[in-house]
Design a protein around this motif. Structure first.
Motif, PDB file in Angstrom:
ATOM      1  N   LEU A  26       0.809  -1.229   0.000  1.00  0.00           N
ATOM      2  CA  LEU A  26       0.000   0.000   0.000  1.00  0.00           C
ATOM      3  C   LEU A  26       0.841   1.278   0.000  1.00  0.00           C
ATOM      4  CD1 LEU A  26      -2.947  -0.976   2.415  1.00  0.00           C
ATOM      5  CD2 LEU A  26      -2.915  -0.987  -0.081  1.00  0.00           C
ATOM      6  N   ALA A  27       2.102   1.186   0.472  1.00  0.00           N
ATOM      7  CA  ALA A  27       3.022   2.332   0.414  1.00  0.00           C
ATOM      8  C   ALA A  27       4.400   1.733   0.118  1.00  0.00           C
ATOM      9  CB  ALA A  27       3.020   3.100   1.735  1.00  0.00           C
ATOM     10  N   ALA A  28       4.864   1.943  -1.126  1.00  0.00           N
ATOM     11  CA  ALA A  28       6.012   1.176  -1.634  1.00  0.00           C
ATOM     12  C   ALA A  28       7.307   1.435  -0.869  1.00  0.00           C
ATOM     13  CB  ALA A  28       6.201   1.486  -3.112  1.00  0.00           C
ATOM     14  N   LYS A  29       7.523   2.677  -0.427  1.00  0.00           N
ATOM     15  CA  LYS A  29       8.766   3.005   0.281  1.00  0.00           C
ATOM     16  C   LYS A  29       8.500   4.208   1.173  1.00  0.00           C
ATOM     17  CE  LYS A  29      10.264   5.759  -3.701  1.00  0.00           C
ATOM     18  NZ  LYS A  29      11.128   5.892  -4.873  1.00  0.00           N
ATOM     19  N   ILE A  30       9.435   4.445   2.099  1.00  0.00           N
ATOM     20  CA  ILE A  30       9.345   5.659   2.925  1.00  0.00           C
ATOM     21  C   ILE A  30      10.605   6.478   2.649  1.00  0.00           C
ATOM     22  CG2 ILE A  30       9.050   6.643   5.231  1.00  0.00           C
ATOM     23  CD1 ILE A  30       8.114   3.918   6.233  1.00  0.00           C
ATOM     24  N   CYS A  31      10.432   7.717   2.196  1.00  0.00           N
ATOM     25  CA  CYS A  31      11.569   8.598   1.924  1.00  0.00           C
ATOM     26  C   CYS A  31      11.926   9.338   3.201  1.00  0.00           C
ATOM     27  CB  CYS A  31      11.195   9.606   0.844  1.00  0.00           C
ATOM     28  SG  CYS A  31      10.557   8.793  -0.631  1.00  0.00           S
ATOM     29  N   ASP A  32      13.219   9.364   3.538  1.00  0.00           N
ATOM     30  CA  ASP A  32      13.631  10.015   4.782  1.00  0.00           C
ATOM     31  C   ASP A  32      15.071  10.508   4.660  1.00  0.00           C
ATOM     32  OD1 ASP A  32      12.568   9.933   7.951  1.00  0.00           O
ATOM     33  OD2 ASP A  32      14.737  10.136   7.701  1.00  0.00           O
ATOM     34  N   SER A  33      15.336  11.645   5.292  1.00  0.00           N
ATOM     35  CA  SER A  33      16.658  12.270   5.191  1.00  0.00           C
ATOM     36  C   SER A  33      17.668  11.741   6.202  1.00  0.00           C
ATOM     37  CB  SER A  33      16.502  13.787   5.378  1.00  0.00           C
ATOM     38  OG  SER A  33      15.923  14.037   6.643  1.00  0.00           O
ATOM     39  N   THR A  34      17.249  10.848   7.111  1.00  0.00           N
ATOM     40  CA  THR A  34      18.148  10.383   8.178  1.00  0.00           C
ATOM     41  C   THR A  34      19.022   9.220   7.694  1.00  0.00           C
ATOM     42  OG1 THR A  34      16.283  10.819   9.656  1.00  0.00           O
ATOM     43  CG2 THR A  34      18.203   9.683  10.614  1.00  0.00           C
ATOM     44  N   PRO A  35      20.346   9.423   7.585  1.00  0.00           N
ATOM     45  CA  PRO A  35      21.206   8.324   7.101  1.00  0.00           C
ATOM     46  C   PRO A  35      21.038   7.033   7.905  1.00  0.00           C
ATOM     47  CG  PRO A  35      22.437  10.384   7.154  1.00  0.00           C
ATOM     48  CD  PRO A  35      21.105  10.668   7.800  1.00  0.00           C
ATOM     49  N   ALA A  36      20.848   7.135   9.218  1.00  0.00           N
ATOM     50  CA  ALA A  36      20.753   5.931  10.057  1.00  0.00           C
ATOM     51  C   ALA A  36      19.497   5.096   9.768  1.00  0.00           C
ATOM     52  CB  ALA A  36      20.796   6.323  11.533  1.00  0.00           C
ATOM     53  N   LYS A  37      18.530   5.669   9.077  1.00  0.00           N
ATOM     54  CA  LYS A  37      17.299   4.923   8.765  1.00  0.00           C
ATOM     55  C   LYS A  37      17.304   4.407   7.323  1.00  0.00           C
ATOM     56  CE  LYS A  37      14.586   7.705  12.049  1.00  0.00           C
ATOM     57  NZ  LYS A  37      13.452   8.626  12.252  1.00  0.00           N
ATOM     58  N   GLN A  38      18.110   5.038   6.474  1.00  0.00           N
ATOM     59  CA  GLN A  38      18.098   4.688   5.044  1.00  0.00           C
ATOM     60  C   GLN A  38      18.699   3.304   4.800  1.00  0.00           C
ATOM     61  OE1 GLN A  38      20.343   8.031   3.683  1.00  0.00           O
ATOM     62  NE2 GLN A  38      18.619   9.446   3.892  1.00  0.00           N
ATOM     63  N   GLY A  39      18.141   2.593   3.828  1.00  0.00           N
ATOM     64  CA  GLY A  39      18.630   1.245   3.521  1.00  0.00           C
ATOM     65  C   GLY A  39      18.095   0.208   4.505  1.00  0.00           C
ATOM     66  N   ARG A  40      17.258   0.649   5.419  1.00  0.00           N
ATOM     67  CA  ARG A  40      16.675  -0.260   6.428  1.00  0.00           C
ATOM     68  C   ARG A  40      15.205  -0.503   6.113  1.00  0.00           C
ATOM     69  NH1 ARG A  40      19.997  -0.727  11.565  1.00  0.00           N
ATOM     70  NH2 ARG A  40      21.945   0.209  10.908  1.00  0.00           N
ATOM     71  N   LEU A  41      14.615  -1.423   6.887  1.00  0.00           N
ATOM     72  CA  LEU A  41      13.187  -1.692   6.748  1.00  0.00           C
ATOM     73  C   LEU A  41      12.468  -1.132   7.971  1.00  0.00           C
ATOM     74  CD1 LEU A  41      13.381  -5.423   5.558  1.00  0.00           C
ATOM     75  CD2 LEU A  41      13.209  -3.346   4.148  1.00  0.00           C
ATOM     76  N   ALA A  42      11.346  -0.491   7.741  1.00  0.00           N
ATOM     77  CA  ALA A  42      10.589   0.093   8.861  1.00  0.00           C
ATOM     78  C   ALA A  42      10.078  -1.027   9.771  1.00  0.00           C
ATOM     79  CB  ALA A  42       9.432   0.910   8.317  1.00  0.00           C
ATOM     80  N   PRO A  43      10.046  -0.774  11.069  1.00  0.00           N
ATOM     81  CA  PRO A  43       9.655  -1.811  12.027  1.00  0.00           C
ATOM     82  C   PRO A  43       8.258  -2.377  11.764  1.00  0.00           C
ATOM     83  CG  PRO A  43       9.858   0.351  13.098  1.00  0.00           C
ATOM     84  CD  PRO A  43      10.426   0.484  11.726  1.00  0.00           C
ATOM     85  N   GLY A  44       8.161  -3.668  11.832  1.00  0.00           N
ATOM     86  CA  GLY A  44       6.869  -4.338  11.670  1.00  0.00           C
ATOM     87  C   GLY A  44       6.402  -4.374  10.228  1.00  0.00           C
ATOM     88  N   SER A  45       6.195  -3.224   9.636  1.00  0.00           N
ATOM     89  CA  SER A  45       5.644  -3.139   8.271  1.00  0.00           C
ATOM     90  C   SER A  45       6.637  -3.601   7.215  1.00  0.00           C
ATOM     91  CB  SER A  45       5.247  -1.692   7.962  1.00  0.00           C
ATOM     92  OG  SER A  45       6.418  -0.887   7.849  1.00  0.00           O
ATOM     93  N   ARG A  46       7.932  -3.525   7.545  1.00  0.00           N
ATOM     94  CA  ARG A  46       9.013  -3.880   6.595  1.00  0.00           C
ATOM     95  C   ARG A  46       8.969  -3.049   5.303  1.00  0.00           C
ATOM     96  NH1 ARG A  46      11.010  -9.132   8.644  1.00  0.00           N
ATOM     97  NH2 ARG A  46      10.659  -8.752  10.854  1.00  0.00           N
TER      98      ARG A  46
END
Ligand code: SAH
Ligand code: TYD
Length: 406
Positions: A333-353
């Protein structure tokens, strides 16, 4: 029976988001370890009115060397904390050799301005990674959780503090008694303990249910903060409403003999009473409103998908973990999450992946719709991404109700 973490009276649960992951646990794609889940539900104390989570997540699971949230990631917050530092420098830190302690200084967003002014300070910050960033800015940091014993050690080494400040951290700490014992040990007799956190009055008004996640253990009001402060020998002497993070209140706490409460305290207490912020009707109405937002948001996203429209999300906020996991929103339902934080990039969001990608990938290509998880930074983000709208893109917001910004 559920009992209040502050006063021990009974707590009535009013909303349950089910099993939720740690909101800031962004996973490496190759991480096969089992994800930690807990039951995210909220109750209100029937005696002291404190709104609180019914289940506590151990603090070391949330705040550690890899804690990814960097306070300096938003221009709005940098400016907010620069002004906060300036105000302390002009009003409270004017005696000889003043000293300010910040609980949860993160990357030094506030204390760097105090350091630049040459004023003695100490940040107490358990998350080593962000603390190291603060040190790089010249900020003195103690890598510990603030509690009674830490406060005594700080006092022994540095002497008493004129100000103890904390933003978006006191509401993260279930063990408030130890915090207040620590404040009592560390604060000068006439000193002030100032903290700001999301305001339950704004959460009710905006139905911003995504403020509810593992790290936010308490949802304060002037009424509940005053009751807690008094039970620990302090008083609430000032309150100020803030526009940041979707609506917060800055509480000033002092020893009762040291300062007289301002008129703003009585006004906010009266307003809370009139609004009935913790009545059964308000709390059950909040829960019903939240369920309505979930139904509307899922219906909209499914509808867009059926029409062949592309949807991505913007802002890998801690808040978004509650939205995705409560609503059942995944990469379909939401293909990706765009974010400016390097520590979050290249990772999968918790739970939702849902994959987190650098903000630059928002344009590759622009989607038809963008679900704005960082709605508290809406102005800054929408202004930063004008080409998205120029290309026909539309922002989706979900508080206080689901709507597409035309
Ligand atoms: N003050 C910053 C950071 C808020 S995030 C801001 O307003 O943007 C919350 C921070 O509190 C994290 O950096 C976390 O590591 C820290 N924290 C959590 N528990 C703490 C405790 N017991 N003592 C001190 N800091 C704590
Ligand atoms: P925030 O809403 O401040 O906090 P929380 O995680 O506590 O819910 O998080 C904002 C997130 O949005 C953070 O991961 C940084 C990101 N962001 C951008 O990607 N671009 C921006 O322009 C801004 C302001 C934030």
């Amino acid at each position: 029976m559920l009992t209040c973490r502050i006063c021990g009276a009974s707590v009535r649960e009013f909303v349950d988001f089910g099993r939720q992951p740690l909101s800031d646990a962004f996973r490496k794609p190759d991480d096969t370890s089992e994800e930690y889940f807990f039951r995210l539900a909220v109750g209100a104390c029937e005696s002291c009115a404190m709104v609180q989570l019914v289940e506590e997540v151990p603090r070391d699971r949330m705040f550690h060397a890899d804690y990814p949230y960097h306070s300096s990631g938003s221009a709005l917050m940098r400016e907010h904390f620069r002004r906060t530092a300036q105000e302390f420098l002009e009003t409270e830190l004017t005696g000889s050799d003043p000293f300010i302690v910040e609980i949860g200084c993160n990357d030094g967003v506030m204390l760097s301005a105090v350091h630049e002014a040459g004023v003695r300070h100490l940040g107490v910050e358990p998350s080593a990674g962000v603390g190291e960033v603060a040190r790089g800015r010249g900020v003195e940091v103690l890598t510990e959780f603030f509690e009674d014993s830490t406060a005594r050690a700080v006092r022994d080494e540095h002497g008493p503090a004129d100000v103890i400040f904390s933003a978006n951290t006191i509401c993260h700490i279930p063990y408030l008694e130890s915090i207040f014992l620590g404040v009592d040990a560390l604060l000068k007799p006439g000193g002030v303990f100032v903290f700001e956190d999301p305001y339950w009055g704004d959460i009710v008004e905006r139905r911003s249910f995504d403020q509810i996640y593992d790290e936010h253990f308490y949802f304060f009001t002037a009424t509940s903060v005053r009751a807690a402060a008094r039970s620990y020998g302090f008083d609430l002497v000032d309150v100020r409403r803030l526009g940041v993070h979707g609506g917060e209140v800055r509480y000033s706490i002092a020893r009762p003999e040291a300062r007289t409460p301002t008129a703003a305290v009585a006004e906010l207490l009266a307003e809370e009473e009139a609004r009935g912020l913790v009545t059964r009707e308000t709390l059950d109405g909040f829960a019903a409103g939240v369920a309505g937002i979930r139904d509307d948001l899922v219906a909209l996203l499914r509808d867009l998908k059926a029409q062949g429209r592309s949807v991505v999300a913007y802002g890998a906020t801690a808040k978004s973990a509650t939205v995705t996991n409560y609503c059942g929103i995944g990469p379909d339902l939401a293909a990706k999450i765009c974010d400016s934080t390097p520590a979050k990039q290249g990772r999968l969001a918790p739970g939702s992946r849902i994959p987190v990608v650098p903000s630059e990938e928002f344009a590759e290509p622009y989607p038809d719709h963008a679900l704005l998880f960082a709605w508290n930074h809406a102005e800054e983000i929408i202004a930063k991404e004008p080409a998205f709208r120029d290309n026909g893109g539309r922002w989706i917001l979900y508080v206080p109700e689901v709507h597409v910004v035309e």
